[in-house]
Design a protein around this motif. Sequence first.
Motif: not given
Length: 85
Positions: A81-85
Amino acid sequence: MADHPLLPRDPHRLPDPGQWFGPDAERHLLDRPRFCPMCGKALDRGLTSESWAGDERVFLTWCPHCSWTGNIVRFEHAVIDEPEH
Ligand SMILES: [Zn+2]
């Protein structure tokens, strides 16, 4: 299996294919880590011992060059999972 008299002894001899652990030994030789994740040198003279945890294959590894010791884990799929940025 008999060794050929003109060839050097195989340093990675596999067990008899009829042994229950034969396929695991073969996979170990094919998939084990070859190089240290810390210094990048060959692990030929190090230690790589494999165990299993569920679907993961865990290679306890010791490097003879830098003494790094740790687990290298091999698995089929990774979910990240990659957090939104
Ligand atoms: Zn190393």
